[in-house]
Design a protein around this motif. Sequence first.
Motif, PDB file in Angstrom:
ATOM      1  N   SER A 172       0.804  -1.227   0.000  1.00 52.29           N
ATOM      2  CA  SER A 172       0.000   0.000   0.000  1.00 52.29           C
ATOM      3  C   SER A 172       0.834   1.273   0.000  1.00 52.29           C
ATOM      4  O   SER A 172       0.420   2.289  -0.578  1.00 52.29           O
ATOM      5  CB  SER A 172      -0.928   0.022   1.224  1.00 52.29           C
ATOM      6  N   VAL A 173       2.005   1.249   0.649  1.00 55.09           N
ATOM      7  CA  VAL A 173       2.788   2.476   0.844  1.00 55.09           C
ATOM      8  C   VAL A 173       4.069   2.502   0.017  1.00 55.09           C
ATOM      9  O   VAL A 173       4.375   3.507  -0.636  1.00 55.09           O
ATOM     10  CB  VAL A 173       3.130   2.665   2.337  1.00 55.09           C
ATOM     11  N   ILE A 174       4.808   1.406   0.011  1.00 59.37           N
ATOM     12  CA  ILE A 174       6.094   1.382  -0.682  1.00 59.37           C
ATOM     13  C   ILE A 174       5.931   1.182  -2.190  1.00 59.37           C
ATOM     14  O   ILE A 174       6.486   1.938  -2.996  1.00 59.37           O
ATOM     15  CB  ILE A 174       7.010   0.278  -0.112  1.00 59.37           C
ATOM     16  N   LYS A 175       5.175   0.182  -2.581  1.00 62.96           N
ATOM     17  CA  LYS A 175       5.094  -0.203  -4.002  1.00 62.96           C
ATOM     18  C   LYS A 175       4.611   0.913  -4.921  1.00 62.96           C
ATOM     19  O   LYS A 175       5.165   1.111  -6.014  1.00 62.96           O
ATOM     20  CB  LYS A 175       4.216  -1.439  -4.155  1.00 62.96           C
ATOM     21  N   PRO A 176       3.582   1.700  -4.524  1.00 62.91           N
ATOM     22  CA  PRO A 176       3.128   2.772  -5.427  1.00 62.91           C
ATOM     23  C   PRO A 176       4.208   3.810  -5.729  1.00 62.91           C
ATOM     24  O   PRO A 176       4.183   4.450  -6.778  1.00 62.91           O
ATOM     25  CB  PRO A 176       1.950   3.394  -4.666  1.00 62.91           C
ATOM     26  N   ASP A 177       5.135   4.019  -4.808  1.00 63.53           N
ATOM     27  CA  ASP A 177       6.225   4.993  -4.993  1.00 63.53           C
ATOM     28  C   ASP A 177       7.585   4.310  -4.901  1.00 63.53           C
ATOM     29  O   ASP A 177       8.560   4.905  -4.437  1.00 63.53           O
ATOM     30  CB  ASP A 177       6.133   6.093  -3.926  1.00 63.53           C
ATOM     31  N   GLN A 178       7.647   3.075  -5.346  1.00 60.49           N
ATOM     32  CA  GLN A 178       8.863   2.281  -5.174  1.00 60.49           C
ATOM     33  C   GLN A 178      10.084   2.929  -5.831  1.00 60.49           C
ATOM     34  O   GLN A 178      11.165   2.972  -5.236  1.00 60.49           O
ATOM     35  CB  GLN A 178       8.649   0.878  -5.753  1.00 60.49           C
ATOM     36  N   ALA A 179       9.927   3.433  -7.039  1.00 63.20           N
ATOM     37  CA  ALA A 179      11.053   4.046  -7.744  1.00 63.20           C
ATOM     38  C   ALA A 179      11.567   5.268  -6.981  1.00 63.20           C
ATOM     39  O   ALA A 179      12.787   5.479  -6.873  1.00 63.20           O
ATOM     40  CB  ALA A 179      10.644   4.428  -9.163  1.00 63.20           C
ATOM     41  N   LYS A 180      10.634   6.066  -6.450  1.00 61.71           N
ATOM     42  CA  LYS A 180      11.037   7.260  -5.701  1.00 61.71           C
ATOM     43  C   LYS A 180      11.809   6.881  -4.447  1.00 61.71           C
ATOM     44  O   LYS A 180      12.904   7.404  -4.181  1.00 61.71           O
ATOM     45  CB  LYS A 180       9.800   8.083  -5.310  1.00 61.71           C
TER      46      LYS A 180
END
Length: 349
Positions: A172-180
Amino acid sequence: MEVFSMGSRKRETYQVEVKHSLLWEAALGIAAITNERLLDTLDYTENQWQAIKQSLSADMLVHLETVQEQNTWKTILLLLHEKDMDSLQEFNDFVNELGEEELRYMAIPYLGKNHQEDRRLASQGDREAVARLQEASRDHAFFPRYISYISQRDLHQLKKHIQEVMSGWYESVIKPDQAKFKGILERDALSKNKRLEKLEAEDFVEWATHGIRYIPEPSVYKVILIPHFIYRPWNVEADIEGAKIFYYPVANESIHPHDPNVPDQMLVQKFKALGDENRLRMLKILMGGGRTLKELTEEIGMGKTTVYHHLKLLKSARLIVAYGPRYHVSPRAWEMLPKELEIFLGEEK
């Protein structure tokens, strides 16, 4: 009588290793959102925390209540130090493979060499050993309760909780902004490793953590530094056998690599803390000597909760330190503040 050193042997120190992983970032995010006492001092805004909570499932919110009550984020961090893991699947597979005694032993905090036998016995269910470990950690904020929980919790339920809370947060938190997140952590680790080549170990740790002067201790051979984004501006300290760990806040330049005018995060934090009349009054009082929370509350004529909130902000900015129950101004912070501002404003672009 003067004492002269006849040798040139340097004082022994420790090795420093900088490591980074999205798994540590996830574990520290879980720790941050369940630490209500510090939540309002973190860089994330209240709206950002609310948005995160709204993105989580009902089951995940229940797991976070357990984390808050039992501090099981500590279990996740300790397991991550047992083996280098790069993915959530690796973490879940590792947890699945652990036997009961093995998992409990890893999850019980390291309290020093003298307590290793009790740690082993406690992992086997020895109640007397658990009690001795609780007594040895009685001054810690949560270790006694945490040790009791880890030693008694049903193994299947403990594994299920650890895996589901980690998976829920990661998805929910890491994967959506994983690249960032990955870019920030990688840039910070790279810049720290470059500086590590130029500084002595103790100076490097102080620089990376914005002020922690860690003096070598017996049986500590390594200091592991792990950058984090979500728990800024705080350092989180931990101990494992043979090593001291500092999860430290990433630098602003790691977040904004293409902005040459970005100030150091701690410089901003310090001036934010100074931009309040009541906090300036408290600093003026503390310049005259250390005070307890009770003494400051009476002297400044404000509510205890309000004073404590201001002290947290001053402490997060490294402007004050706490020795036991007494708060003191940090002399080194005041010595460095004008120089830090001069360096930033005077740097060539």
